[in-house]
Design an enzyme around this catalytic site. Structure first.
Site, PDB file in Angstrom:
ATOM      1  N   ARG A 124       0.917   0.414  12.625  1.00 39.58           N
ATOM      2  CA  ARG A 124       2.232   1.062  12.718  1.00 39.58           C
ATOM      3  C   ARG A 124       2.121   2.528  12.344  1.00 39.58           C
ATOM      4  O   ARG A 124       2.820   3.377  12.892  1.00 39.58           O
ATOM      5  CB  ARG A 124       3.234   0.333  11.813  1.00 39.58           C
ATOM      6  N   ASN A 125       1.240   2.831  11.395  1.00 43.37           N
ATOM      7  CA  ASN A 125       1.065   4.228  10.998  1.00 43.37           C
ATOM      8  C   ASN A 125       0.399   5.025  12.123  1.00 43.37           C
ATOM      9  O   ASN A 125       0.806   6.142  12.421  1.00 43.37           O
ATOM     10  CB  ASN A 125       0.247   4.293   9.703  1.00 43.37           C
TER      11      ASN A 125
ATOM     12  N   LYS B  47       0.861  -1.191   0.000  1.00 41.94           N
ATOM     13  CA  LYS B  47       0.000   0.000   0.000  1.00 41.94           C
ATOM     14  C   LYS B  47       0.892   1.234   0.000  1.00 41.94           C
ATOM     15  O   LYS B  47       1.685   1.405   0.924  1.00 41.94           O
ATOM     16  CB  LYS B  47      -0.884   0.008   1.257  1.00 41.94           C
TER      17      LYS B  47
ATOM     18  N   THR C  65      -7.322   1.245  10.722  1.00 41.56           N
ATOM     19  CA  THR C  65      -5.989   1.819  10.970  1.00 41.56           C
ATOM     20  C   THR C  65      -6.052   3.073  11.822  1.00 41.56           C
ATOM     21  O   THR C  65      -5.078   3.399  12.493  1.00 41.56           O
ATOM     22  CB  THR C  65      -5.282   2.115   9.627  1.00 41.56           C
TER      23      THR C  65
ATOM     24  N   GLU D  66       4.228   2.642   6.107  1.00 43.24           N
ATOM     25  CA  GLU D  66       4.281   3.085   4.706  1.00 43.24           C
ATOM     26  C   GLU D  66       3.828   4.530   4.528  1.00 43.24           C
ATOM     27  O   GLU D  66       4.241   5.205   3.587  1.00 43.24           O
ATOM     28  CB  GLU D  66       3.388   2.202   3.819  1.00 43.24           C
TER      29      GLU D  66
ATOM     30  N   ASP E 143     -10.629   0.270   5.751  1.00 43.54           N
ATOM     31  CA  ASP E 143      -9.245   0.309   6.235  1.00 43.54           C
ATOM     32  C   ASP E 143      -8.985   1.554   7.086  1.00 43.54           C
ATOM     33  O   ASP E 143      -8.155   1.527   8.009  1.00 43.54           O
ATOM     34  CB  ASP E 143      -8.276   0.245   5.043  1.00 43.54           C
TER      35      ASP E 143
ATOM     36  N   ALA F 195      -2.064  -8.164   9.748  1.00 40.64           N
ATOM     37  CA  ALA F 195      -1.472  -9.451   9.380  1.00 40.64           C
ATOM     38  C   ALA F 195      -1.643 -10.500  10.476  1.00 40.64           C
ATOM     39  O   ALA F 195      -1.974 -11.656  10.189  1.00 40.64           O
ATOM     40  CB  ALA F 195       0.011  -9.250   9.068  1.00 40.64           C
TER      41      ALA F 195
ATOM     42  N   LYS G 223      -4.963   5.849   3.243  1.00 41.24           N
ATOM     43  CA  LYS G 223      -5.393   5.538   4.616  1.00 41.24           C
ATOM     44  C   LYS G 223      -4.208   5.474   5.573  1.00 41.24           C
ATOM     45  O   LYS G 223      -4.343   5.772   6.759  1.00 41.24           O
ATOM     46  CB  LYS G 223      -6.245   4.261   4.649  1.00 41.24           C
TER      47      LYS G 223
HETATM   48  N1  NAD Z   1       1.438  -5.882   8.213  1.00 43.83           N
HETATM   49  C1  NAD Z   1       0.171  -5.738   7.868  1.00 43.83           C
HETATM   50  O1  NAD Z   1      -0.722  -5.928   8.698  1.00 43.83           O
HETATM   51  C2  NAD Z   1      -0.188  -5.350   6.452  1.00 43.83           C
HETATM   52  C3  NAD Z   1      -1.507  -5.553   6.034  1.00 43.83           C
HETATM   53  C4  NAD Z   1      -1.874  -5.192   4.749  1.00 43.83           C
HETATM   54  C5  NAD Z   1      -0.929  -4.635   3.898  1.00 43.83           C
HETATM   55  N2  NAD Z   1       0.337  -4.453   4.334  1.00 43.83           N
HETATM   56  C6  NAD Z   1       1.289  -3.891   3.376  1.00 43.83           C
HETATM   57  O2  NAD Z   1       2.176  -4.930   2.983  1.00 43.83           O
HETATM   58  C7  NAD Z   1       3.450  -4.378   2.649  1.00 43.83           C
HETATM   59  C8  NAD Z   1       4.541  -5.125   3.403  1.00 43.83           C
HETATM   60  O3  NAD Z   1       4.347  -4.857   4.775  1.00 43.83           O
HETATM   61  P1  NAD Z   1       4.765  -5.885   5.924  1.00 43.83           P
HETATM   62  O4  NAD Z   1       3.910  -5.539   7.089  1.00 43.83           O
HETATM   63  O5  NAD Z   1       4.738  -7.272   5.431  1.00 43.83           O
HETATM   64  O6  NAD Z   1       6.264  -5.445   6.177  1.00 43.83           O
HETATM   65  P2  NAD Z   1       7.122  -5.718   7.490  1.00 43.83           P
HETATM   66  O7  NAD Z   1       7.299  -4.396   8.171  1.00 43.83           O
HETATM   67  O8  NAD Z   1       6.593  -6.823   8.296  1.00 43.83           O
HETATM   68  O9  NAD Z   1       8.480  -6.226   6.900  1.00 43.83           O
HETATM   69  C9  NAD Z   1       9.268  -5.453   6.101  1.00 43.83           C
HETATM   70  C10 NAD Z   1       9.740  -6.354   5.018  1.00 43.83           C
HETATM   71  O10 NAD Z   1      10.488  -5.540   4.151  1.00 43.83           O
HETATM   72  C11 NAD Z   1      11.623  -6.262   3.772  1.00 43.83           C
HETATM   73  N3  NAD Z   1      12.644  -5.336   3.352  1.00 43.83           N
HETATM   74  C12 NAD Z   1      13.388  -4.522   4.108  1.00 43.83           C
HETATM   75  N4  NAD Z   1      14.277  -3.882   3.330  1.00 43.83           N
HETATM   76  C13 NAD Z   1      14.062  -4.312   2.058  1.00 43.83           C
HETATM   77  C14 NAD Z   1      14.657  -4.034   0.817  1.00 43.83           C
HETATM   78  N5  NAD Z   1      15.663  -3.169   0.712  1.00 43.83           N
HETATM   79  N6  NAD Z   1      14.165  -4.644  -0.280  1.00 43.83           N
HETATM   80  C15 NAD Z   1      13.152  -5.504  -0.195  1.00 43.83           C
HETATM   81  N7  NAD Z   1      12.552  -5.824   0.975  1.00 43.83           N
HETATM   82  C16 NAD Z   1      12.995  -5.219   2.074  1.00 43.83           C
HETATM   83  C17 NAD Z   1      12.002  -7.021   5.013  1.00 43.83           C
HETATM   84  O11 NAD Z   1      12.821  -8.120   4.672  1.00 43.83           O
HETATM   85  C18 NAD Z   1      10.638  -7.477   5.499  1.00 43.83           C
HETATM   86  O12 NAD Z   1      10.267  -8.666   4.847  1.00 43.83           O
HETATM   87  C19 NAD Z   1       3.370  -2.883   2.985  1.00 43.83           C
HETATM   88  O13 NAD Z   1       3.109  -2.177   1.813  1.00 43.83           O
HETATM   89  C20 NAD Z   1       2.176  -2.793   3.915  1.00 43.83           C
HETATM   90  O14 NAD Z   1       1.531  -1.541   3.839  1.00 43.83           O
HETATM   91  C21 NAD Z   1       0.733  -4.813   5.571  1.00 43.83           C
HETATM   92  O1  G3P Z   2       0.166  -1.444  10.531  1.00 45.84           O
HETATM   93  P1  G3P Z   2      -0.253  -0.594   9.364  1.00 45.84           P
HETATM   94  O2  G3P Z   2      -0.578   0.808   9.746  1.00 45.84           O
HETATM   95  O3  G3P Z   2       0.719  -0.700   8.227  1.00 45.84           O
HETATM   96  O4  G3P Z   2      -1.632  -1.207   8.804  1.00 45.84           O
HETATM   97  C1  G3P Z   2      -1.660  -2.523   8.357  1.00 45.84           C
HETATM   98  C2  G3P Z   2      -2.736  -2.753   7.308  1.00 45.84           C
HETATM   99  O5  G3P Z   2      -2.516  -1.925   6.185  1.00 45.84           O
HETATM  100  C3  G3P Z   2      -4.122  -2.596   7.825  1.00 45.84           C
HETATM  101  O6  G3P Z   2      -5.054  -2.920   6.822  1.00 45.84           O
END
Ligand code: NAD
Ligand code: G3P
Length: 331
Positions: A255-256, A108, A248, A281, A244, A140, A191
């Site tokens: 985290r945001n 995102k 959030t 993000e 969302d 997640a 968001k």
């Molecule tokens: N965590 C959630 O609840 C959630 C839910 C929906 C969407 N998202 C979205 O999913 C995406 C990933 O988030 P996340 O929560 O899995 O991340 P995270 O914070 O758990 O982990 C970060 C990831 O980024 C990787 N990383 C770090 N430096 C890097 C680099 N230089 N190149 C490639 N990868 C690198 C790390 O190895 C790790 O796997 C984001 O865009 C986030 O907005 C997250």
């Molecule tokens: O922990 P955040 O703020 O990156 O939110 C995680 C997901 O995007 C929620 O849908």
């Protein structure tokens, strides 16, 4: 018992083993896929294989996933790739991967510099590859635990959105096909920025009324942006938008939100970013989103306030005053 007539499970690769990639890999396994999870570093892959757990997802066992650092292995025979790396690293990650099968992007955000949305980043590498985005109110750890949740899978490709819903959805993880990928991507990016604002309001002790007002006005600005960039206004009130935002801007797991909360409590942007765990993000996305909106002639007052606070140009109290002093228009 498995009969000889049962088809072999179809292969699906998840690229990125952060919290969300790992949760979706577990979800794809539950949905009956043969799942490979690609981990960025060899050390990271060895640790996940050895400990059978991802430190970003306490309590979730990784049994049944094929965990690998070799992208060729992860993608061999896969008929869908779920791309789950943080948006600011997506372009570099794609550059190092072999050719991909149809892709589901779950990052995102808006890319710094290029102002690209996730599918636009993919297009630079694979101009004609069928692509979808999956987005919605999804922490997640809850999806990994199998708790009920819903999201939209949006694509211009009707076949891919249907297949992705079937391959990643289960009774508890309810996926809705959608046909507005632009709107869904803008909502998912915005968001996170609004969650920083909501966290700041709560951290500064402004109260629940202030947060509700902020989120409602932010929803209006998101809807304007979606319409201006060719998406559908209704998307803003769906799972990727209002859904969302609700999660959030109220869930303290975000985290945001936590980043904003620290700012509201008086941390400097550098201190708040250093203290944040995982990827918030919204911080990198905020200036890119605002720049993209400005280029389309759209004003985003709440997101612009977040940009100014993160840049250290405005304190949280001054940002609040600025928002409150804006000329009133009809709602
Ligand atoms: N965590 C959630 O609840 C959630 C839910 C929906 C969407 N998202 C979205 O999913 C995406 C990933 O988030 P996340 O929560 O899995 O991340 P995270 O914070 O758990 O982990 C970060 C990831 O980024 C990787 N990383 C770090 N430096 C890097 C680099 N230089 N190149 C490639 N990868 C690198 C790390 O190895 C790790 O796997 C984001 O865009 C986030 O907005 C997250
Ligand atoms: O922990 P955040 O703020 O990156 O939110 C995680 C997901 O995007 C929620 O849908």
């Amino acid at each position: 018992m498995k009969s000889a007539a049962d088809p072999a499970p179809r292969r699906l690769a998840v690229i990125g083993a952060g919290a969300w990639g790992t949760a979706l890999a577990l979800q794809a396994l539950r949905a009956g896929n043969d799942v490979a999870l690609w981990v960025r570093t060899a050390e990271g892959a060895a640790r996940l294989q050895g400990e059978n757990r991802n430190p970003r997802l306490p309590g979730a066992a990784l049994t049944g996933l094929r965990i690998t650092h070799a992208a060729e292995d992860a993608l061999a025979g896969a008929t869908i790739a779920v791309l789950a790396v943080p948006l600011q690293h997506l372009r570099a990650t794609l550059g190092a991967l072999p050719p991909l099968p149809p892709a589901v992007l779950v990052s995102k955000g808006v890319e710094t510099g290029t102002l690209c949305l996730p599918i636009e980043v993919l297009r630079a590498r694979a101009p004609t590859l069928p692509a979808a985005v999956l987005s919605g109110p999804n922490f997640a750890h809850e999806v990994a635990a199998g708790l009920p949740a819903a999201a939209v899978v949006a694509s211009d490709d009707a076949g891919l959105r249907a297949e992705a819903c079937e391959r990643l959805g289960t009774g508890a993880f309810r996926l809705y096909p959608g046909s507005d990928p632009t709107g869904v991507q803008l909502c998912g990016a915005a968001k996170n920025v609004v969650a920083i604002a909501a966290g700041a309001a709560m951290g500064a002790g402004l109260g629940e009324n202030a947060r509700a007002a902020l989120v409602s006005r932010a929803l209006a600005e998101i809807a304007r942006l979606v319409a201006a960039l060719g998406g559908r206004v209704e998307t803003a009130s769906g799972l990727s938008g209002l859904g969302d935002l609700l999660l959030t801007c109220t869930g303290t797991s975000s985290r945001n939100f936590r980043l904003g909360h620290a700012l509201g409590q008086g941390s400097t942007p550098a201190e708040a970013l250093a203290a944040s765990s995982g990827v918030a993000e919204g911080a990198a996305t905020a200036p890119a989103l605002v720049a993209r909106a400005r280029a389309a002639g759209v004003e985003l007052p709440v997101c612009e306030a977040v940009v100014a606070v993160l840049a250290g140009a405005l304190s949280v109290p001054a940002a609040v005053t600025r928002l409150l002093e804006r000329p009133r228009r009809e709602e």
